[in-house]
Enzyme design. Structure first.
Site, PDB file in Angstrom:
ATOM      1  N   LYS A  41       0.711  -1.815  -0.092  1.00  0.00           N
ATOM      2  CA  LYS A  41       0.119   0.510  -0.102  1.00  0.00           C
ATOM      3  C   LYS A  41       0.920   1.266   0.042  1.00  0.00           C
ATOM      4  CE  LYS A  41      -4.139  -1.705   1.908  1.00  0.00           C
ATOM      5  NZ  LYS A  41      -5.710  -1.903   3.040  1.00  0.00           N
ATOM      6  N   ALA A  70      -0.756   2.325   7.381  1.00  0.00           N
ATOM      7  CA  ALA A  70      -0.638   1.458   8.053  1.00  0.00           C
ATOM      8  C   ALA A  70      -1.743  -0.131   7.573  1.00  0.00           C
ATOM      9  CB  ALA A  70      -1.422   2.087   9.292  1.00  0.00           C
ATOM     10  N   ASP A  71      -1.828  -0.720   8.167  1.00  0.00           N
ATOM     11  CA  ASP A  71      -3.237  -2.082   7.777  1.00  0.00           C
ATOM     12  C   ASP A  71      -2.966  -2.953   9.590  1.00  0.00           C
ATOM     13  OD1 ASP A  71      -4.649  -3.324   5.588  1.00  0.00           O
ATOM     14  OD2 ASP A  71      -4.127  -5.142   6.548  1.00  0.00           O
ATOM     15  N   THR A  72      -4.279  -3.050   9.371  1.00  0.00           N
ATOM     16  CA  THR A  72      -4.607  -4.004  10.389  1.00  0.00           C
ATOM     17  C   THR A  72      -5.827  -5.155   9.648  1.00  0.00           C
ATOM     18  OG1 THR A  72      -5.354  -2.374  11.659  1.00  0.00           O
ATOM     19  CG2 THR A  72      -6.165  -4.039  12.773  1.00  0.00           C
TER      20      THR A  72
END
Length: 216
Positions: A73, A94-96
């Site tokens: 990303k 960010a990624d969760t």
């Protein structure tokens, strides 16, 4: 005080969390077909297929997965920034993801999948992993936050009511910790902001490393 950064995330929660620690930012998002942009620019942005970026590889561990997706990303955001000829500034991504053992729970496709995820998490401990990546000129920094959450046992009726609220859709693991699901959170060990989607301790540490955040 802080300098300015770009946030490459559609999550309003991440924007709110950055504002909470005083970081000035602008969103750096793909254009949609209805945007006032050239056809070529829109087509380039539409190539950034979020679902393709978030596809899980067979046997991929949750930590490896969330860090890889965040890096992809950020790659897309850096390219988007260059295409648009925007002023230079650090770019944050960010990624969760939610993990039950080695099983990765992403965003549910529909209400039925959300209910299945919540039934699996009910009465058990799961992990919430949020990866953060920052591009500042040629430098790339990254961090990973891992938290553990225990849900109380939820009845089918409670799961149905929560799914009907609409909160689970668009959220990893089919819940948002800041919403009404909080009434079922028996224990939380880790970063509340990380579970929301942007771990502020780790994020601030990266921003300080590139001079965006200063204590004085």
């Amino acid at each position: 005080m802080s300098a300015f950064i770009y946030l490459a995330s559609q999550s309003p929660r991440r924007s709110q969390l950055l504002s909470q620690i005083g970081v000035r930012h602008a969103l750096l998002l793909p254009q949609t077909a209805g945007a006032d942009d050239t056809v070529g620019q829109v087509a380039d942005d539409l190539v950034e297929d979020a679902e393709a970026l978030e596809a899980v590889r067979p046997g991929e561990a949750p930590a490896r997965y969330v860090q890889r997706v965040t890096a992809l990303k950020l790659d897309a955001a850096v390219a988007r920034h260059a295409r648009r000829g925007l002023p230079a500034a650090p770019i944050l991504c960010a990624d969760t993801t939610v993990a039950l053992g080695r099983s990765i729970f992403g965003k549910p496709a529909d209400a039925a999948e959300a209910a299945r995820m919540l039934a699996a998490l009910s009465g058990r401990v799961h992990r919430v992993l949020t990866a953060v990546a920052l591009q500042a000129g040629p430098r790339r920094l990254a961090a990973l936050s891992v938290s553990r959450v225990r849900f109380a046992a939820m009845t089918p009726a409670q799961i149905t009511a929560y799914v009907a609220s609409g909160e689970p859709l668009g959220k990893a693991g089919a819940y948002g910790i800041q919403g009404s699901i909080a009434q079922y959170v028996e224990n939380l060990n880790g970063s509340y902001s990380g579970i929301m989607g942007l771990p502020l301790y780790e994020t601030a540490r990266l921003l300080r490393a590139v001079g965006v955040l200063r204590d004085h």
